[in-house]
Design an enzyme around this catalytic site. Sequence first.
Site, PDB file in Angstrom:
ATOM      1  N   LYS A 162       0.886  -1.142  -0.219  1.00  0.00           N
ATOM      2  CA  LYS A 162       0.006   0.086   0.132  1.00  0.00           C
ATOM      3  C   LYS A 162       0.957   1.408  -0.025  1.00  0.00           C
ATOM      4  CE  LYS A 162      -4.105  -1.975   2.025  1.00  0.00           C
ATOM      5  NZ  LYS A 162      -4.800  -2.236   3.290  1.00  0.00           N
ATOM      6  N   LYS A 188      -7.245  -9.588 -14.182  1.00  0.00           N
ATOM      7  CA  LYS A 188      -8.287  -9.677 -13.035  1.00  0.00           C
ATOM      8  C   LYS A 188      -8.882  -8.342 -12.961  1.00  0.00           C
ATOM      9  CE  LYS A 188      -8.055 -10.191  -8.110  1.00  0.00           C
ATOM     10  NZ  LYS A 188      -8.095  -9.136  -6.791  1.00  0.00           N
ATOM     11  N   LYS A 228     -11.293  -2.565  -9.737  1.00  0.00           N
ATOM     12  CA  LYS A 228     -11.629  -1.233  -9.929  1.00  0.00           C
ATOM     13  C   LYS A 228     -10.325  -0.489 -10.088  1.00  0.00           C
ATOM     14  CE  LYS A 228     -12.230   0.206  -5.222  1.00  0.00           C
ATOM     15  NZ  LYS A 228     -11.926  -1.335  -4.527  1.00  0.00           N
TER      16      LYS A 228
HETATM   17  P1  ADP Z   1     -10.796  -4.244  -6.152  1.00  0.00           P
HETATM   18  O1  ADP Z   1      -9.877  -5.186  -6.576  1.00  0.00           O
HETATM   19  O2  ADP Z   1     -11.818  -3.885  -7.250  1.00  0.00           O
HETATM   20  O3  ADP Z   1     -10.531  -2.919  -5.571  1.00  0.00           O
HETATM   21  P2  ADP Z   1     -11.566  -5.219  -3.480  1.00  0.00           P
HETATM   22  O4  ADP Z   1     -10.130  -5.340  -3.214  1.00  0.00           O
HETATM   23  O5  ADP Z   1     -12.316  -3.850  -3.011  1.00  0.00           O
HETATM   24  O6  ADP Z   1     -11.842  -5.100  -5.208  1.00  0.00           O
HETATM   25  O7  ADP Z   1     -12.177  -6.591  -3.336  1.00  0.00           O
HETATM   26  C1  ADP Z   1     -13.289  -6.716  -2.466  1.00  0.00           C
HETATM   27  C2  ADP Z   1     -13.401  -8.440  -2.520  1.00  0.00           C
HETATM   28  O8  ADP Z   1     -13.919  -8.920  -3.639  1.00  0.00           O
HETATM   29  C3  ADP Z   1     -12.311  -9.250  -1.919  1.00  0.00           C
HETATM   30  O9  ADP Z   1     -12.540 -10.095  -1.158  1.00  0.00           O
HETATM   31  C4  ADP Z   1     -11.737  -9.695  -3.569  1.00  0.00           C
HETATM   32  O10 ADP Z   1     -11.174 -10.864  -2.872  1.00  0.00           O
HETATM   33  C5  ADP Z   1     -12.954  -9.923  -4.330  1.00  0.00           C
HETATM   34  N1  ADP Z   1     -12.764  -9.833  -5.596  1.00  0.00           N
HETATM   35  C6  ADP Z   1     -12.311  -8.492  -6.212  1.00  0.00           C
HETATM   36  N2  ADP Z   1     -12.096  -8.639  -7.352  1.00  0.00           N
HETATM   37  C7  ADP Z   1     -12.133  -9.904  -7.714  1.00  0.00           C
HETATM   38  C8  ADP Z   1     -12.007 -10.691  -8.658  1.00  0.00           C
HETATM   39  N3  ADP Z   1     -11.556 -10.100 -10.087  1.00  0.00           N
HETATM   40  N4  ADP Z   1     -12.308 -12.084  -8.814  1.00  0.00           N
HETATM   41  C9  ADP Z   1     -12.458 -12.644  -7.676  1.00  0.00           C
HETATM   42  N5  ADP Z   1     -12.616 -12.014  -6.641  1.00  0.00           N
HETATM   43  C10 ADP Z   1     -12.513 -10.652  -6.524  1.00  0.00           C
END
Ligand code: ADP
Length: 318
Positions: free
Chosen positions: A111, A190, A193
């Site tokens: 981070k 993957k 956001k």
């Molecule tokens: P982002 O990558 O969009 O910032 P977050 O980190 O906020 O998403 O993820 C929130 C939850 O969703 C976590 O538990 C994460 O493991 C799951 N998650 C996010 N993106 C994916 C993905 N592409 N495939 C599977 N699980 C995901």
Amino acid sequence: MRVLSGIQPSGKLHLGNYFGSIKPNLEYVGKVEESIFFVADLHALTTMCDAAELRRAREDIVIDYLACGFDPEQSILFYQSDIPAHTELMWILSTVTPMGFLERAVSYKEKVSKGIVATAGLFTYPVLMAADILLYGANIVPVGRDQKQHLEMTRDIAVKFNRVYGDAFVIPEPFIREDAAVVPGIDGQKMSKSYGNTIPLFDEGAGRKAIMRIVTDSKDAKDAKDAKESVIFQIHKLFLSPAEANVLAEEYGGGLSYGEAKKRLLSSYQDFFAPMREWRADLEKKRGYVREVMESGRKKAHALAEKTMGRVREAVGL
Ligand code: ADP
Ligand code: TRP
């Protein structure tokens, strides 16, 4: 068995969040003795510093969860910040947590390397997470792989506390969702956001546009295609049973055009989320109901947390 997980209030939900996290979380509800979910709004403060944005995001994630089918009668849902015991326990745990544990945290370093300010809160994030888990004696904590080290730290902190003060805590089992789908984004990476490659759950217009922009190779419309290689198919199969996915894969092999494949995906996406979208729009107007759900969750969580805190305060001599 007690299952617990924290949910970051982090903006508009996408298919990755739904299939990788929300759906597997919802599968526990009603099947285990106790399932506990909370909005990790105190953790969110380590990366968000806009009050209006956080206020909106923490309420939105609750509405999202309810719209996705979360049943508050069968489970506990609350805001982390509504239970002061989280921060009290965090402080107590921090007094037995060796600095070395925290210095090894990969997520902190990542981070900071991305430009997030290296505050004390960001550094002690894993201790708050340990408090979240130990407070409720959770046995199973389902999380994505990125959280694995945090859970190992929770175990280490619990073991350390138990060694110093006697057995006060259940040692939780990390449950890494290795088998949960990693959902690809519209560019094939993957879905996340931070990559701007998402298909949102609730904004149908944006969802349609995103689906139409999914990357494809340069095969002609009538060419045979290998479904496994296609991002459209990888996303589409999340909506299908294995038998339905096989039928669709055969159609790809028989020369389904990418345009048609996208239309089919769009239709599955619309059908699947339509009832949730409707329920979500309804919930937007039922803020009173949402507040009641959270108040009821707060009461149940508070009772559980206070039981643990009684033991902890006694153990440490407070
Ligand atoms: P982002 O990558 O969009 O910032 P977050 O980190 O906020 O998403 O993820 C929130 C939850 O969703 C976590 O538990 C994460 O493991 C799951 N998650 C996010 N993106 C994916 C993905 N592409 N495939 C599977 N699980 C995901
Ligand atoms: N750190 C987790 C995440 O970013 C959220 C979280 C906070 C959590 N406290 C927790 C998850 C306790 C499981 C258990 O996704």
